[in-house]
Design a protein around this motif. Structure first.
Motif, PDB file in Angstrom:
ATOM      1  N   ILE A  24     -12.368   5.437 -37.761  1.00 20.17           N
ATOM      2  CA  ILE A  24     -11.984   4.044 -37.518  1.00 20.17           C
ATOM      3  C   ILE A  24     -11.238   3.492 -38.729  1.00 20.17           C
ATOM      4  O   ILE A  24     -10.190   2.850 -38.600  1.00 20.17           O
ATOM      5  CB  ILE A  24     -13.226   3.177 -37.208  1.00 20.17           C
ATOM      6  N   ARG A  25     -11.788   3.748 -39.907  1.00 22.20           N
ATOM      7  CA  ARG A  25     -11.156   3.249 -41.135  1.00 22.20           C
ATOM      8  C   ARG A  25      -9.755   3.830 -41.304  1.00 22.20           C
ATOM      9  O   ARG A  25      -8.819   3.123 -41.707  1.00 22.20           O
ATOM     10  CB  ARG A  25     -12.023   3.614 -42.342  1.00 22.20           C
ATOM     11  N   ILE A  26      -9.574   5.095 -40.977  1.00 21.79           N
ATOM     12  CA  ILE A  26      -8.250   5.724 -41.076  1.00 21.79           C
ATOM     13  C   ILE A  26      -7.270   5.048 -40.121  1.00 21.79           C
ATOM     14  O   ILE A  26      -6.145   4.711 -40.496  1.00 21.79           O
ATOM     15  CB  ILE A  26      -8.349   7.237 -40.779  1.00 21.79           C
ATOM     16  N   LEU A  27      -7.698   4.835 -38.881  1.00 24.65           N
ATOM     17  CA  LEU A  27      -6.813   4.248 -37.877  1.00 24.65           C
ATOM     18  C   LEU A  27      -6.504   2.787 -38.152  1.00 24.65           C
ATOM     19  O   LEU A  27      -5.510   2.255 -37.645  1.00 24.65           O
ATOM     20  CB  LEU A  27      -7.429   4.398 -36.481  1.00 24.65           C
ATOM     21  N   GLU A  28      -7.327   2.124 -38.947  1.00 22.61           N
ATOM     22  CA  GLU A  28      -7.105   0.712 -39.262  1.00 22.61           C
ATOM     23  C   GLU A  28      -6.116   0.501 -40.401  1.00 22.61           C
ATOM     24  O   GLU A  28      -5.718  -0.639 -40.667  1.00 22.61           O
ATOM     25  CB  GLU A  28      -8.441   0.051 -39.640  1.00 22.61           C
ATOM     26  N   ILE A 153      -7.133   4.781 -27.776  1.00 17.76           N
ATOM     27  CA  ILE A 153      -6.364   4.410 -26.577  1.00 17.76           C
ATOM     28  C   ILE A 153      -5.161   3.557 -26.965  1.00 17.76           C
ATOM     29  O   ILE A 153      -4.035   3.786 -26.508  1.00 17.76           O
ATOM     30  CB  ILE A 153      -7.262   3.673 -25.568  1.00 17.76           C
ATOM     31  N   LYS A 154      -5.399   2.574 -27.815  1.00 13.83           N
ATOM     32  CA  LYS A 154      -4.337   1.666 -28.237  1.00 13.83           C
ATOM     33  C   LYS A 154      -3.303   2.382 -29.109  1.00 13.83           C
ATOM     34  O   LYS A 154      -2.094   2.211 -28.930  1.00 13.83           O
ATOM     35  CB  LYS A 154      -4.930   0.485 -28.995  1.00 13.83           C
ATOM     36  N   GLU A 155      -3.782   3.197 -30.035  1.00 14.70           N
ATOM     37  CA  GLU A 155      -2.883   3.863 -30.983  1.00 14.70           C
ATOM     38  C   GLU A 155      -1.960   4.863 -30.297  1.00 14.70           C
ATOM     39  O   GLU A 155      -0.777   4.971 -30.616  1.00 14.70           O
ATOM     40  CB  GLU A 155      -3.705   4.582 -32.062  1.00 14.70           C
ATOM     41  N   PHE A 156      -2.503   5.604 -29.326  1.00 16.66           N
ATOM     42  CA  PHE A 156      -1.728   6.672 -28.691  1.00 16.66           C
ATOM     43  C   PHE A 156      -1.311   6.342 -27.264  1.00 16.66           C
ATOM     44  O   PHE A 156      -0.801   7.213 -26.557  1.00 16.66           O
ATOM     45  CB  PHE A 156      -2.523   7.984 -28.738  1.00 16.66           C
ATOM     46  N   ASN A 157      -1.542   5.097 -26.854  1.00 14.17           N
ATOM     47  CA  ASN A 157      -1.092   4.632 -25.545  1.00 14.17           C
ATOM     48  C   ASN A 157      -1.524   5.600 -24.448  1.00 14.17           C
ATOM     49  O   ASN A 157      -0.709   6.123 -23.685  1.00 14.17           O
ATOM     50  CB  ASN A 157       0.438   4.463 -25.540  1.00 14.17           C
ATOM     51  N   CYS A 158      -2.812   5.847 -24.380  1.00 16.99           N
ATOM     52  CA  CYS A 158      -3.324   6.830 -23.429  1.00 16.99           C
ATOM     53  C   CYS A 158      -4.505   6.248 -22.661  1.00 16.99           C
ATOM     54  O   CYS A 158      -4.967   5.141 -22.946  1.00 16.99           O
ATOM     55  CB  CYS A 158      -3.748   8.114 -24.158  1.00 16.99           C
ATOM     56  N   GLU A 159      -4.980   6.999 -21.677  1.00 14.28           N
ATOM     57  CA  GLU A 159      -6.144   6.571 -20.913  1.00 14.28           C
ATOM     58  C   GLU A 159      -7.415   7.109 -21.563  1.00 14.28           C
ATOM     59  O   GLU A 159      -7.370   7.943 -22.465  1.00 14.28           O
ATOM     60  CB  GLU A 159      -6.020   7.054 -19.465  1.00 14.28           C
ATOM     61  N   GLU A 160      -8.552   6.631 -21.078  1.00 17.31           N
ATOM     62  CA  GLU A 160      -9.819   6.954 -21.732  1.00 17.31           C
ATOM     63  C   GLU A 160     -10.105   8.451 -21.741  1.00 17.31           C
ATOM     64  O   GLU A 160     -10.551   8.999 -22.756  1.00 17.31           O
ATOM     65  CB  GLU A 160     -10.964   6.212 -21.032  1.00 17.31           C
ATOM     66  N   TYR A 167     -10.101  12.316 -29.538  1.00 15.39           N
ATOM     67  CA  TYR A 167     -11.214  12.054 -30.459  1.00 15.39           C
ATOM     68  C   TYR A 167     -11.831  13.370 -30.938  1.00 15.39           C
ATOM     69  O   TYR A 167     -12.084  13.552 -32.141  1.00 15.39           O
ATOM     70  CB  TYR A 167     -12.278  11.198 -29.770  1.00 15.39           C
ATOM     71  N   ALA A 168     -12.086  14.280 -30.010  1.00 16.17           N
ATOM     72  CA  ALA A 168     -12.699  15.562 -30.380  1.00 16.17           C
ATOM     73  C   ALA A 168     -11.832  16.318 -31.375  1.00 16.17           C
ATOM     74  O   ALA A 168     -12.332  16.929 -32.329  1.00 16.17           O
ATOM     75  CB  ALA A 168     -12.935  16.407 -29.131  1.00 16.17           C
ATOM     76  N   GLN A 169     -10.516  16.268 -31.178  1.00 14.21           N
ATOM     77  CA  GLN A 169      -9.606  16.970 -32.080  1.00 14.21           C
ATOM     78  C   GLN A 169      -9.578  16.308 -33.459  1.00 14.21           C
ATOM     79  O   GLN A 169      -9.574  16.992 -34.488  1.00 14.21           O
ATOM     80  CB  GLN A 169      -8.198  16.982 -31.469  1.00 14.21           C
ATOM     81  N   ILE A 170      -9.557  14.983 -33.496  1.00 15.53           N
ATOM     82  CA  ILE A 170      -9.529  14.275 -34.784  1.00 15.53           C
ATOM     83  C   ILE A 170     -10.838  14.519 -35.530  1.00 15.53           C
ATOM     84  O   ILE A 170     -10.844  14.768 -36.742  1.00 15.53           O
ATOM     85  CB  ILE A 170      -9.303  12.762 -34.575  1.00 15.53           C
ATOM     86  N   GLU A 195      -1.201  11.421 -41.053  1.00 16.70           N
ATOM     87  CA  GLU A 195      -1.663  12.782 -40.793  1.00 16.70           C
ATOM     88  C   GLU A 195      -2.288  12.895 -39.406  1.00 16.70           C
ATOM     89  O   GLU A 195      -2.024  13.844 -38.657  1.00 16.70           O
ATOM     90  CB  GLU A 195      -2.699  13.142 -41.861  1.00 16.70           C
ATOM     91  N   VAL A 196      -3.138  11.922 -39.064  1.00 16.07           N
ATOM     92  CA  VAL A 196      -3.801  11.932 -37.761  1.00 16.07           C
ATOM     93  C   VAL A 196      -2.782  11.775 -36.635  1.00 16.07           C
ATOM     94  O   VAL A 196      -2.848  12.477 -35.614  1.00 16.07           O
ATOM     95  CB  VAL A 196      -4.865  10.809 -37.693  1.00 16.07           C
ATOM     96  N   LYS A 197      -1.830  10.880 -36.814  1.00 19.51           N
ATOM     97  CA  LYS A 197      -0.810  10.679 -35.782  1.00 19.51           C
ATOM     98  C   LYS A 197       0.031  11.934 -35.590  1.00 19.51           C
ATOM     99  O   LYS A 197       0.374  12.297 -34.465  1.00 19.51           O
ATOM    100  CB  LYS A 197       0.073   9.488 -36.148  1.00 19.51           C
ATOM    101  N   GLU A 198       0.363  12.600 -36.672  1.00 18.43           N
ATOM    102  CA  GLU A 198       1.134  13.839 -36.565  1.00 18.43           C
ATOM    103  C   GLU A 198       0.317  14.934 -35.889  1.00 18.43           C
ATOM    104  O   GLU A 198       0.844  15.727 -35.112  1.00 18.43           O
ATOM    105  CB  GLU A 198       1.601  14.292 -37.944  1.00 18.43           C
ATOM    106  N   LEU A 199      -0.984  14.981 -36.200  1.00 19.01           N
ATOM    107  CA  LEU A 199      -1.867  15.961 -35.560  1.00 19.01           C
ATOM    108  C   LEU A 199      -1.798  15.834 -34.041  1.00 19.01           C
ATOM    109  O   LEU A 199      -1.651  16.828 -33.325  1.00 19.01           O
ATOM    110  CB  LEU A 199      -3.310  15.743 -36.038  1.00 19.01           C
ATOM    111  N   ILE A 200      -1.889  14.601 -33.549  1.00 18.15           N
ATOM    112  CA  ILE A 200      -1.891  14.384 -32.107  1.00 18.15           C
ATOM    113  C   ILE A 200      -0.483  14.504 -31.525  1.00 18.15           C
ATOM    114  O   ILE A 200      -0.276  15.160 -30.500  1.00 18.15           O
ATOM    115  CB  ILE A 200      -2.490  13.000 -31.781  1.00 18.15           C
ATOM    116  N   THR A 201       0.495  13.902 -32.183  1.00 18.11           N
ATOM    117  CA  THR A 201       1.856  13.893 -31.655  1.00 18.11           C
ATOM    118  C   THR A 201       2.431  15.294 -31.554  1.00 18.11           C
ATOM    119  O   THR A 201       3.041  15.670 -30.544  1.00 18.11           O
ATOM    120  CB  THR A 201       2.774  13.027 -32.531  1.00 18.11           C
ATOM    121  N   ASN A 202       2.233  16.117 -32.577  1.00 21.89           N
ATOM    122  CA  ASN A 202       2.859  17.437 -32.625  1.00 21.89           C
ATOM    123  C   ASN A 202       2.245  18.432 -31.654  1.00 21.89           C
ATOM    124  O   ASN A 202       2.867  19.425 -31.302  1.00 21.89           O
ATOM    125  CB  ASN A 202       2.793  18.012 -34.040  1.00 21.89           C
TER     126      ASN A 202
END
Length: 392
Positions: A24-28, A153-160, A167-170, A195-202
């Motif tokens: 949470i702290r990272i995403l904030e 959900i908000k950060e990656f514009n995705c469904e639950e 979440y599991a990957q992060i 780093e987290v955004k690149e992990l998911i995006t890539n």
């Protein structure tokens, strides 16, 4: 044995609670380059704060419950003046942020002895400490977890469902930061929002595909893909480009014909108003990667025999590729229903010439199609026949 097992349950839950709060702290972070330190000075820290996280699901708050973390934070504060925070859950405490008076602090730490370790703190240090220190009493494990999922959900514009997989990957990524870096390398236990955004995006669609099919099954995975990309109740006037990866040595012409018909029937639309016919949705573009010339020829021959009109950029036998032929507008008069891209090297040139809103889909088996400057929806599939069975 049951006591041991219960202890393990609460210990693991405590670690999960700590890592969830760290994520949470990272995403904030407003600055995506800011690095959060994980299990270094304390449970986590950044350029401004040092945080201990405690989750006491069965315990009521008491001075003895927080004596050790406060002594540890005070010891760190001797040399590190970042704001110290205790982020904790106790079953008898409502969510709130509180500070301590000097008397409160002295009541908690008492003789400053924890087992065989004796701490020593000057009054001046303690006074400076309480001016910075805060206890944040938080909500239960599940509530924090729901907050985290909402942030994903908000950060990656995705469904639950997708957010749970991200979440599991992060979580695993954060955990490895600690596990793979021994104490002498703990300075490497850092992670930024970038780093987290690149992990998911890539690796977004690969992560989603492998995790979803593993835990929920292939059919549910394709139902989600259909809902996300292809379930349109009203087919709007967009240019649609489908880029398919065929298996090596693919020769099933009939499967390509079936797929092509389905795409044409779904996305090429004519409507009639007051005796006038208009094109509501133009001919879709299709590219079959790894298709040999014989398979393509047989497919097109069958489509022609069925009276289906298409363009592929070649006007006569032996002609060079002619872009204008392929880009010819679908009209009620010419009735162009399909367009085929024959070569990989034509893809970008063709798409960049299209002026309307473009929807590009790459359904791939192993190697996705990357084209700089193009917004492509990459969709991982297990078997080429799945496309016909589940998606079109």
């Amino acid at each position: 044995m049951s006591t041991v097992l219960d202890g393990g349950y609460y210990a693991i839950k405590g670690f999960n609670f700590q890592y969830d709060h760290t994520i949470i702290r990272i995403l904030e972070q407003t600055n995506e380059l800011n690095e959060i330190e994980i299990e270094q000075t304390e449970d986590y820290s950044d350029e401004n704060i040092i945080v201990q996280v405690k989750y006491k699901e069965r315990a009521n708050f008491s001075n003895s419950q927080v004596k050790k973390p406060l002594c540890q934070l005070l010891e760190i504060f001797k040399t590190d003046k970042r704001k110290p925070v205790l982020y904790a859950y106790f079953k008898n405490k409502e969510e709130q942020e509180v500070s301590l008076s000097l008397q409160d602090l002295n009541d908690i730490i008492g003789d400053c002895k924890i087992k065989n370790k004796q701490y020593s703190f000057e009054e001046e240090l303690k006074t400076e400490f309480i001016n910075q220190f805060r206890i944040i009493f938080t909500g239960k494990y599940q509530k924090q977890f729901e907050v985290l999922i909402e942030k994903i959900i908000k950060e990656f514009n995705c469904e639950e469902e997708e957010a749970l997989i991200y979440y599991a990957q992060i979580y695993k990524y954060i955990e490895k930061k600690v596990v793979n870096n021994a104490p002498e390398d703990k300075h490497k236990r850092v992670c930024s929002k970038k780093e987290v955004k690149e992990l998911i995006t890539n690796s977004r669609e690969v992560i989603f595909h492998s995790s979803y099919t593993q835990f929920l099954g292939k059919e549910k995975y394709y139902k989600f893909i259909y809902k996300r990309f292809f379930r349109e109740t009203n087919i709007n006037f967009h240019e649609r480009i489908f880029l398919f990866e065929l298996p090596e040595n693919f020769e099933d012409t009939n499967l390509l014909i079936q797929l092509t018909r389905k795409i044409m029937e779904r996305y090429y639309k004519k409507v009639t108003f007051g005796g006038s016919t208009i094109i509501k949705s133009p001919a879709p573009y299709i590219f079959f990667q790894n298709a040999n010339d014989t398979v393509l020829k047989n497919m097109k021959t069958e489509l022609l025999s069925e009276g289906i009109i298409f363009r592929d950029g070649f006007c006569f036998e032996g002609a060079d590729f002619f872009l204008r032929n392929l880009l010819e507008e679908s009209t009620p008069q010419n009735n162009i229903e399909l367009k085929f891209i024959n070569r990989y090297e034509y893809i970008k040139e063709i798409i960049l010439q299209l002026q309307r809103t473009k929807k590009i889909y790459n359904l791939y088996l192993d190697k996705r199609i990357e084209q700089e400057g193009l917004d492509i929806n990459h969709i991982k599939i297990e078997d080429f026949s799945d496309i016909n069975e589940f998606l079109f």
